[in-house]
Design a protein around this motif. Sequence first.
Motif, PDB file in Angstrom:
ATOM      1  N   PHE A   1       0.822  -1.212   0.000  1.00  0.00           N
ATOM      2  CA  PHE A   1       0.000   0.000   0.000  1.00  0.00           C
ATOM      3  C   PHE A   1       0.855   1.261   0.000  1.00  0.00           C
ATOM      4  N   LEU A   2       1.855   1.327   0.875  1.00  0.00           N
ATOM      5  CA  LEU A   2       2.657   2.551   0.992  1.00  0.00           C
ATOM      6  C   LEU A   2       3.438   2.854  -0.279  1.00  0.00           C
ATOM      7  N   GLU A   3       4.021   1.846  -0.890  1.00  0.00           N
ATOM      8  CA  GLU A   3       4.753   2.068  -2.142  1.00  0.00           C
ATOM      9  C   GLU A   3       3.798   2.475  -3.257  1.00  0.00           C
ATOM     10  N   LEU A   4       2.655   1.814  -3.319  1.00  0.00           N
ATOM     11  CA  LEU A   4       1.661   2.183  -4.326  1.00  0.00           C
ATOM     12  C   LEU A   4       1.188   3.613  -4.096  1.00  0.00           C
ATOM     13  N   ARG A   5       0.941   3.979  -2.871  1.00  0.00           N
ATOM     14  CA  ARG A   5       0.508   5.339  -2.529  1.00  0.00           C
ATOM     15  C   ARG A   5       1.562   6.354  -2.951  1.00  0.00           C
TER      16      ARG A   5
ATOM     17  N   THR B   1     -12.465  -1.856  -4.227  1.00  0.00           N
ATOM     18  CA  THR B   1     -13.353  -2.091  -5.369  1.00  0.00           C
ATOM     19  C   THR B   1     -12.728  -3.058  -6.357  1.00  0.00           C
ATOM     20  N   LEU B   2     -11.472  -2.835  -6.696  1.00  0.00           N
ATOM     21  CA  LEU B   2     -10.803  -3.682  -7.677  1.00  0.00           C
ATOM     22  C   LEU B   2     -10.579  -5.094  -7.151  1.00  0.00           C
ATOM     23  N   THR B   3     -10.413  -5.219  -5.853  1.00  0.00           N
ATOM     24  CA  THR B   3     -10.304  -6.549  -5.243  1.00  0.00           C
ATOM     25  C   THR B   3     -11.656  -7.256  -5.278  1.00  0.00           C
ATOM     26  N   GLN B   4     -12.699  -6.514  -4.972  1.00  0.00           N
ATOM     27  CA  GLN B   4     -14.056  -7.072  -4.953  1.00  0.00           C
ATOM     28  C   GLN B   4     -14.474  -7.614  -6.320  1.00  0.00           C
ATOM     29  N   VAL B   5     -14.086  -6.948  -7.401  1.00  0.00           N
ATOM     30  CA  VAL B   5     -14.486  -7.397  -8.742  1.00  0.00           C
ATOM     31  C   VAL B   5     -13.492  -8.378  -9.359  1.00  0.00           C
ATOM     32  N   GLY B   6     -12.447  -8.743  -8.612  1.00  0.00           N
ATOM     33  CA  GLY B   6     -11.532  -9.772  -9.078  1.00  0.00           C
ATOM     34  C   GLY B   6     -10.422  -9.307  -9.998  1.00  0.00           C
TER      35      GLY B   6
ATOM     36  N   ASP C   1       1.016 -10.702   2.936  1.00  0.00           N
ATOM     37  CA  ASP C   1       1.984  -9.672   3.331  1.00  0.00           C
ATOM     38  C   ASP C   1       1.450  -8.259   3.117  1.00  0.00           C
ATOM     39  N   LYS C   2       0.162  -8.151   2.778  1.00  0.00           N
ATOM     40  CA  LYS C   2      -0.559  -6.882   2.571  1.00  0.00           C
ATOM     41  C   LYS C   2      -0.215  -6.194   1.256  1.00  0.00           C
ATOM     42  N   SER C   3       0.500  -6.878   0.369  1.00  0.00           N
ATOM     43  CA  SER C   3       0.759  -6.312  -0.949  1.00  0.00           C
ATOM     44  C   SER C   3      -0.428  -6.625  -1.860  1.00  0.00           C
ATOM     45  N   TYR C   4      -0.503  -5.890  -2.950  1.00  0.00           N
ATOM     46  CA  TYR C   4      -1.559  -6.078  -3.945  1.00  0.00           C
ATOM     47  C   TYR C   4      -0.928  -6.445  -5.275  1.00  0.00           C
ATOM     48  N   SER C   5      -1.646  -7.250  -6.041  1.00  0.00           N
ATOM     49  CA  SER C   5      -1.203  -7.582  -7.392  1.00  0.00           C
ATOM     50  C   SER C   5      -2.428  -7.804  -8.263  1.00  0.00           C
TER      51      SER C   5
END
Length: 125
Positions: A43-47, A64-69, A76-80
């Motif tokens: 999150f912090l790096e993306l921010r 939202t983007l997680t909810q729609v897949g 580790d709390k990262s997003y991809s």
Amino acid sequence: MRSATTDPDEPGSETALYAAMELLGQRWVLRVVWELEPGPLGFLELRRRMGNCSSSMLAERLATLTQVGILEKHPDKSYSLTPHRGATLGEALEPLWQWADKHSDTLTKATRTRPDAGQNARKRG
């Protein structure tokens, strides 16, 4: 060229396209996808990469983007980007990047009046 139907249950439905345009047209959505296309970020790096996107707005877009897949959140709390929906959306942005690169002089002039235009933009190779 197109053979879209207005029946939402039919393949090629304009309803699906309109829903996609509504989602992708929300401020910061495509930028999130663009920043995550090379790989996962916390999150912090993306921010940091998002320039003047507030933390609350970023959190909302990620949810939202997680909810729609399109995105997935890792332990580790990262997003991809998800392997299917997210990755194919990332690939779909490549022609847009090429178009923007081809017309960068005109686009740059048109966006100079916006203070956030072009901030922290990634270079593509």
